[in-house]
Write a protein that holds these residues in place. Sequence first.
Motif, short mmCIF file in Angstrom:
data_model
loop_
_atom_site.label_atom_id
_atom_site.label_comp_id
_atom_site.label_asym_id
_atom_site.label_seq_id
_atom_site.Cartn_x
_atom_site.Cartn_y
_atom_site.Cartn_z
N ARG A 83 6.05 83.91 25.34
CA ARG A 83 6.53 84.42 26.79
C ARG A 83 5.76 83.63 27.83
O ARG A 83 6.51 83.57 29.04
N TYR A 131 9.89 78.62 31.88
CA TYR A 131 9.46 79.71 31.06
C TYR A 131 10.63 80.14 30.08
O TYR A 131 11.51 80.07 30.63
N GLN A 170 12.14 82.99 29.23
CA GLN A 170 12.88 83.88 30.07
C GLN A 170 13.95 83.15 30.66
O GLN A 170 14.78 83.83 30.92
N GLU A 180 5.54 86.49 17.85
CA GLU A 180 4.78 85.19 18.39
C GLU A 180 3.70 84.98 17.53
O GLU A 180 3.20 83.77 17.74
N ASP A 209 -0.22 88.04 26.62
CA ASP A 209 0.99 89.01 26.64
C ASP A 209 0.59 90.56 27.15
O ASP A 209 1.64 91.18 27.51
N ASP A 239 9.03 84.89 36.09
CA ASP A 239 9.43 84.40 34.81
C ASP A 239 10.96 84.55 34.75
O ASP A 239 11.48 83.67 34.19
#
Lengths: 269, 300
Positions: A87, A133, A135, B191, B213, B298
Amino acid sequence: MSIEIRNVTRAFGDFVAVNNVSFKVASGELVALLSPSGAGKTTLLRIIAGLETVDRGEILFHGEDTTDIGVGERSVGFVFQHYALFRHMTVFENVAFGLRVRPRRLRPSRETIRDRVQALLKLVQVDWLANHYPQQLSGGQRQRIALARALAIEPKVLLLDEPFGALDAKVRKELRTWLRRLHDEMHITSIFVTHDQEEALEVADRVVVMNVGKIEQIGTPREVVEHPATPFVAQFLNLDDHGPAWLVEAKIKHRGYVLAIDKKLGHAA
Amino acid sequence: MMWDDVGTAQALPAPSISKSAARRGAREEPVLVRAGLIFIALGFLLLFLFVPLASVFAGALRKGWEAYFAAIVEPDAWSAIKLTLLAAGIAVPLNLVFGLAAAWAIAKFEFRGKSLLITLIDLPFSVSPVIAGLIYVLVFGLQGWFGPCLYVHDIRIIFAVPGIVLATIFVTFPFVARELIPLMQAQGTDEEEAAIVLGANGWQTFWRVTLPDIKWGLFYGVILCNARAMGEFGAVSVVSGHVRGLTNTMPLDIEILYNEYNFTAAFAVASLLAMLALVTLALKTLVEWLARNQIRRDLA
């Protein structure tokens, strides 16, 4: 590269997810593992990838036992059900990851990595998303990126876990035709897991139908539709209503003689 | 508890109430009620948070800046500051590593005794700090299990710096782990598995996938851990022995100064701790702001 699954058993407590399963996938074949949800097909896929251990049995890649080969050394491309994209990385970085983590002597140069990532993004038709990205992407786009990322390490085997499960109907249809075409171009040995019979029958060269850890039938889409081996297959493939019907284990007694009948009766309404 | 609500606030951007909803809400409550509620809330805040804080600084500066600086550079105060920095400087990095390792194990793996481990991590929160200090006295003190043996080998733990560091580590142990466990559990192991299949080794997976993360949560846990490490009184008080210039941390020194009616000096040292709190708050806000910005970027 061919894959052979030999007598593989895996249980979680009392639940036997994979029960003495054996089958072979020829080099360059596209095989679907088809079963209702919770019947152990994802477990089997994870076993092939090396993400899960077996209780008994072995997985052979190209005739060689893989038991002692680590997940990272199997050269397997795995597309996760929910894509599992990194992410905090851009699409470009996601696809480049598998190349960048290689040991220095095996790692391609920066330029080679850049070119290869761009070529892959072109192949999956999302090269304009390189700096986005995860998302920011739609489900279909994420799926394509996940595939590009898996292909970046030039895997000998491609494993896809419910590749179209999280997509809406229209994208799903589009994407599976596209995946079939992609496979025809690349000829990489592939196994995908699905609970959608239509998907399995349309995309795969051969279908492995499973029920609670066990294989019910293996065959081409045509074979399983025309000659379902068990009532489960017939029922699961939705052939009950319109397909051929069988009389199973019927007997006729006549003056002490017993006649067993196992005959196709033609179409039932 | 404290880390719970701030933790979620940090992990997710606060849901913004739509304007129409706010207007509807405004119409429902009479002005008087709203004003009253705001007044009570602000008054409470002022009385219990702002006034005490202001009084610390006022008390510290009552005899002017010269007296203030003199109180801080006074050898005993200065040594207390250094000891506090030393204890935090050891406890925070260690708990960063311990917390990270514990959260990683709990969130990413299944194993027997996991709930026991979670309970153990919470222990320092559920035990009174005084008991926490007493544990070390009972283990390492002269009358304790290892006390005589340590004495023979001339190793001092209780009433010495090592005891203070140990007590600080114990008390601040849960901060980082508690902050990270829910975050890492929510993120799952997908992930990491993807990274491993792509050929990354454990080290690469940790540095390139897991750590990025959780970096904001980790930073946040460290800030809280540090604030507590520097401010801890009870546990440290038990093991310290209160030797001025040797085993006094800032909170202990403040108490002694205060009990000696040396108010200016007590408030001067206290003002440093209060400033630490303000810096912590500012850092916390900054971290939340950065994390929110990243989420917004994001999603953009």
